[in-house]
Scaffold this active site. Structure first.
Site, short mmCIF file in Angstrom:
data_model
loop_
_atom_site.label_atom_id
_atom_site.label_comp_id
_atom_site.label_asym_id
_atom_site.label_seq_id
_atom_site.Cartn_x
_atom_site.Cartn_y
_atom_site.Cartn_z
N THR A 18 -0.36 6.96 1.32
CA THR A 18 -1.65 6.50 0.77
C THR A 18 -2.68 7.62 0.79
O THR A 18 -2.69 8.43 1.71
CB THR A 18 -2.19 5.39 1.70
OG1 THR A 18 -1.31 4.29 1.62
CG2 THR A 18 -3.60 4.98 1.37
N ARG A 20 3.52 -8.42 -1.63
CA ARG A 20 3.06 -7.85 -0.35
C ARG A 20 1.83 -6.96 -0.58
O ARG A 20 1.77 -6.16 -1.50
CB ARG A 20 4.19 -7.03 0.25
CG ARG A 20 3.86 -6.38 1.61
CD ARG A 20 3.38 -4.95 1.44
NE ARG A 20 3.25 -4.26 2.72
CZ ARG A 20 2.71 -3.04 2.85
NH1 ARG A 20 2.27 -2.40 1.79
NH2 ARG A 20 2.62 -2.48 4.03
N GLY A 31 -0.68 -4.36 1.71
CA GLY A 31 -0.78 -3.66 2.99
C GLY A 31 -2.21 -3.55 3.48
O GLY A 31 -3.09 -4.33 3.11
N ASP A 32 -2.44 -2.56 4.29
CA ASP A 32 -3.77 -2.37 4.89
C ASP A 32 -4.78 -1.72 3.94
O ASP A 32 -5.98 -1.87 4.11
CB ASP A 32 -3.65 -1.47 6.13
CG ASP A 32 -3.05 -0.10 5.78
OD1 ASP A 32 -2.09 -0.05 4.98
OD2 ASP A 32 -3.55 0.92 6.30
N GLY A 79 0.17 4.86 6.51
CA GLY A 79 1.38 4.50 7.25
C GLY A 79 1.71 3.03 7.08
O GLY A 79 1.23 2.40 6.14
N GLY A 83 1.39 -0.43 6.86
CA GLY A 83 0.15 -1.19 6.79
C GLY A 83 0.09 -2.38 7.74
O GLY A 83 -0.97 -2.70 8.28
N1 ASP Z 1 -0.60 1.97 4.26
C1 ASP Z 1 0.17 1.78 3.06
C2 ASP Z 1 0.72 0.40 3.01
O1 ASP Z 1 1.15 -0.10 4.03
C3 ASP Z 1 1.30 2.71 2.96
C4 ASP Z 1 0.94 4.15 3.02
O2 ASP Z 1 0.13 4.61 3.79
O3 ASP Z 1 1.52 4.88 2.24
O4 ASP Z 1 0.78 -0.16 1.94
#
Ligand code: ASP
Length: 329
Positions: free
Chosen positions: A187, A215, A217-218, A239, A241
């Site tokens: 991300t 889904r 994520g964060d 990372g 999420g």
């Molecule tokens: N944080 C992102 C997610 O979980 C993934 C990433 O950092 O690439 O969707």
């Protein structure tokens, strides 16, 4: 990648930034800047953060708006179709759809986000429009897409052949197992402080590769993937999420800084909280970036290899964050 690796790119950034920010939302008055702040400072996640920081810096010089800077900064990475973790070139979900999440937050905590969006090049710009043109914070899926179209954002329906080919290979294996190793979550989160002490942050992603359709994520969730409070500071995460959401990661980092914890230590404590809560955790990366309202900054990750871009009047620099564990090769 060597832990000590540091690349320094001097790009002639010394100079004063344009004055006078037109303050857009709500009040006629500009928000209170942080006394004693020493910006500009811009931090972004991963190697692609360098391109984002360079753009953000240019925009800051040109428009004087830290919000414009963080939106246009990460938009560069969204446009890069060779990037497999941000924008429409990102890895798809289990069903072959590339779904995008993004959010933005300003100095005063105004926020906007979109999640589970498919057909737009710049989710971050739509997130900003949600913040500025609606009373809401987060729009998702079909509703978000319809709102974006109605508000002048142009759809872009594309597929990247290499991405689809890789997904087809993956899909041949019947077992559902999203890949969570270090290769496929990158991300871009960007947090910035300008020379007047105003802060803003942005975050945009295609999320975890081969995730369940639907889904989120964060990254589009204020307090998880991003949190900005101009009084205390800003933080962003990358990372897995789910691990970040469960501890409201970026909010945790900012609140620790508010209580006097130094930026790197605040990131470390957030990582340690994840590790304590998940004693059997293996192979999941999480990294945090923190920028305090006075310009002090830091980073920390679970595993080695989390790079981030740092820009100051000295230039643009790529660093690797301190970490809790080393990947076992
Ligand atoms: N944080 C992102 C997610 O979980 C993934 C990433 O950092 O690439 O969707």
């Amino acid at each position: 990648m060597d832990h000590e690796r540091r690349r320094f790119l001097r790009l002639g950034l010394v100079g004063t930034l344009a004055a006078a920010i037109p303050w857009k939302k709500g009040s006629a008055a500009a928000p209170m800047a942080t006394p004693g702040a020493s910006g500009p400072v811009i931090l972004s996640t991963w190697d692609h953060g360098l391109a984002a920081n360079q753009k953000a810096w240019e925009v800051l010089e040109k428009t004087g708006s830290v919000l414009d800077a963080v939106v246009e900064g990460v938009a560069v990475v969204e446009s890069d179709l060779s990037n497999r973790s941000v924008g429409q070139g990102g890895s798809p979900d289990r069903d072959g759809h590339v779904t995008l999440d993004a959010c933005v937050q300003d100095h005063e905590g105004h926020a906007g986000g979109v999640a589970f969006l498919e057909h737009f090049e710049h989710p971050i710009q739509i997130a900003r429009a949600v913040m500025e043109r609606t009373p809401h914070v987060l729009l998702v899926g079909e509703g978000a897409e319809r709102w974006a179209r109605e508000n002048g954002f142009k759809e872009r329906r594309i597929q990247v052949p290499e991405v689809q080919a890789a997904w087809k290979e993956w899909a041949k294996k019947a077992e559902y197992k999203p890949i969570v190793n270090r290769e496929n979550h990158d991300t871009i989160g960007q947090i910035a402080l300008d020379s007047k002490g105003l802060m803003a942050g942005s975050c945009t992603t295609s999320g975890m590769a081969y995730k369940v359709h639907g889904r989120v994520g964060d990254s589009p969730i204020i307090g998880a993937g991003l949190f900005v409070d101009g009084e205390a500071g800003a933080a962003c995460a990358t990372g897995t999420g789910e691990l970040v959401i469960r501890i409201a990661g970026s909010h945790t980092v900012v609140e620790l800084m508010r209580q006097g914890v130094a930026p790197e230590e605040a990131c470390r404590q957030a990582v340690e909280r994840i590790l304590r809560r998940n004693p059997d955790l293996k192979g999941h990366q999480v990294g945090f970036l923190a920028l305090r309202a006075d310009g002090a900054h830091g980073a920390f990750s679970i595993y080695n290899g989390f790079t981030y871009a740092l820009s100051t009047t000295e230039g643009h620099l790529l660093r690797e964050a301190p970490f809790a564990r080393r990947w076992e090769e």
